[in-house]
Design an enzyme around this catalytic site. Structure first.
Site, PDB file in Angstrom:
ATOM      1  N   LYS A  53       8.031   0.556  -7.426  1.00 33.50           N
ATOM      2  CA  LYS A  53       6.876   0.224  -6.579  1.00 33.50           C
ATOM      3  C   LYS A  53       5.970   1.439  -6.412  1.00 33.50           C
ATOM      4  CE  LYS A  53       9.479  -3.414  -4.366  1.00 33.50           C
ATOM      5  NZ  LYS A  53      10.420  -3.794  -3.313  1.00 33.50           N
ATOM      6  N   GLN A  97      12.579  -2.178   2.289  1.00 28.06           N
ATOM      7  CA  GLN A  97      13.397  -2.586   1.139  1.00 28.06           C
ATOM      8  C   GLN A  97      14.693  -3.243   1.629  1.00 28.06           C
ATOM      9  OE1 GLN A  97      12.421  -2.323  -2.184  1.00 28.06           O
ATOM     10  NE2 GLN A  97      14.242  -3.546  -2.531  1.00 28.06           N
ATOM     11  N   ASP A 120       4.945  -8.284   1.961  1.00 27.99           N
ATOM     12  CA  ASP A 120       6.051  -9.010   1.321  1.00 27.99           C
ATOM     13  C   ASP A 120       6.013 -10.502   1.675  1.00 27.99           C
ATOM     14  OD1 ASP A 120       7.712  -7.711  -0.444  1.00 27.99           O
ATOM     15  OD2 ASP A 120       8.981  -6.799   1.104  1.00 27.99           O
TER      16      ASP A 120
END
Ligand code: NAD
Length: 287
Positions: A53, A97, A120
Site C-alpha cells: 500500500k 490493517q 476501506d
C-alpha cells in the site's frame, strides 16, 4: 477454447496512472492526499500488505503515514491514535490493517474511524450507505471486481452471479452492489452452510470465489463460457518451506471451461490496491 485470462495488473496500472494525474492536479491547489496506515504487531502477511500500500501511495504521488504499534499495545492506545488522526486535517484516509491482535476489539476500532476517512469502507455507516445505494466509499475488493468486469466488457445485467463467501469485506458488499439496478444481476450467495455447492456454481454466468479455500472450485463446477473471478489468496507451503500463492479456483482446469478467468496472483489483488488509492484521492477531493 481456453479462457481469456484477465490481466488485473495491467488494468490496475491504467487506473493508478489516472489517479496519479489527478493527484498532480490536486497538488496544484495545495492539497496533498494522505493515507494513514496503522499496523499493530509484525504479522508477516500484514507487513507485506502494508508495504504494498505504501509503495502504491508513493507511486501515485500521495503521502503515506506508516504508524506501527507494538503487538501488545492496549486498545486504548489505538483509540487515542485514531482520534488524533480523525482530527488531523492533513489526513484524508485512515486504514487499520486487519486482523488485529486478539486483545483488541476490531468492531470498536472500525467504529472509531471518522466515516469521512473510512477509505476501506468497513465502518457500519459506510456499509449502511452501500446497502441503501447512497453515495459514499465503495469497499476496495468488491469495487475492484466491478471494474474488472466492466473493463473486460463482461455482460452483467440480467446475468446469474454466484458468490462463494459471505464476508463483510468481500462477499456481502459485492452481492449488494451487483444486485443494484445499475448492475442488474441476479445474485446468489453460497457459504459453508450451502448444500451441493456445485449445483449453484454450475448455474453461474459470473462465478466469484471468495472463500479462502484452495482448490475449492474445480473445472467441472463451472458453466462453459462463464466469467470466473478468483478473489481467494491462499499461501501454500512447498518444498524447502518456500510458499506460493494460489486462489480458490483450480486455474488450469477452470481455464478449459471458463470464458474469462482471473489469475492468482495478478488478478483481483492489484485491483484492491488501485481502488484504495482511488478512495484516498476521492477523500482528498472531498467527494
Ligand atoms: P473470510 O475468510 O472471512 O470467510 C470466508 C467465507 O467463505 C465465509 O463466508 C465462508 O462461509 C465461505 N467459505 C469458506 N469455505 C467454504 C466452502 N468450502 N464452501 C463454501 N463456502 C465457504 O472471507 P474474506 O475475508 O472475504 O476472504 C476470502 C478470501 O479472499 C481469502 O483467501 C482472502 O485472503 C481473500 N481476499 C483477497 C483479497 C484480494 O485483494 N485479492 C481481498 C480480501 C480477501
Amino acid at each position: 477454447m481456453a479462457a481469456i485470462v484477465i490481466d488485473g495488473k495491467a488494468i490496475a496500472a491504467k487506473l493508478l496512472e489516472d489517479v496519479r494525474l489527478r493527484v498532480a492536479e490536486l497538488k496544484k491547489t495545495g492539497v496533498l492526499p494522505c493515507l494513514a496506515v496503522i499496523l499493530v504487531g509484525e504479522d508477516p502477511g500484514s507487513v507485506s500488505y502494508v508495504k504494498a500500500k505504501q509503495k502504491a501511495l508513493t507511486e501515485a504521488g500521495m503521502d503515506g503515514w506508516d504508524l506501527t504499534l507494538h503487538e501488545t499495545a492496549p486498545e486504548a492506545e489505538l483509540h487515542t491514535l485514531i482520534a488524533r488522526l480523525n482530527a488531523d486535517e492533513r489526513v484524508h484516509g485512515i486504514l487499520v490493517q486487519l486482523p488485529l491482535p486478539a486483545h483488541i476489539n476490531e468492531d470498536r476500532i472500525i467504529r472509531a474511524i471518522d466515516p469521512h476517512k473510512d477509505v476501506d469502507c468497513f465502518h457500519p455507516l459506510s456499509m449502511g450507505k452501500l446497502l441503501m445505494g447512497q453515495p459514499g466509499f465503495l469497499p476496495c475488493t468488491p469495487h475492484g471486481v466491478l471494474v474488472l468486469l466492466k473493463e473486460m466488457k463482461i455482460p452483467v445485467s440480467g446475468s446469474q452471479v454466484v458468490i462463494v463467501g459471505r464476508s463483510n469485506i468481500v462477499g456481502k458488499p459485492l452481492a449488494m452492489l451487483l444486485a443494484r439496478k445499475e448492475y442488474n444481476a441476479t445474485v446468489t450467495i453460497c457459504h459453508t452452510g450451502t448444500k451441493d455447492l456445485a449445483s449453484y456454481t454450475r448455474m453461474a454466468d459470473i462465478l466469484i470465489a471468495a472463500a479462502g479455500s484452495p482448490g475449492l472450485i474445480t473445472g467441472d463446477m463451472i458453466k462453459p463460457g462463464a466469467a470466473v473471478i478468483d478473489v481467494g489468496v491462499n499461501a501454500i507451503i512447498g518444498t524447502h518451506l518456500h510458499s506460493h500463492l494460489v486462489g480458490d479456483v483450480l486455474f488450469d482446469e477452470a481455464q478449459e471451461t471458463a470464458g474469462w478467468i482471473t489469475p492468482v496472483p495478478g488478478g483481483v489483488g492489484p485491483m484492491t490496491i488501485a481502488m484504495l488509492m482511488h478512495n484516498v484521492l476521492h477523500a482528498a477531493e472531498g467527494k
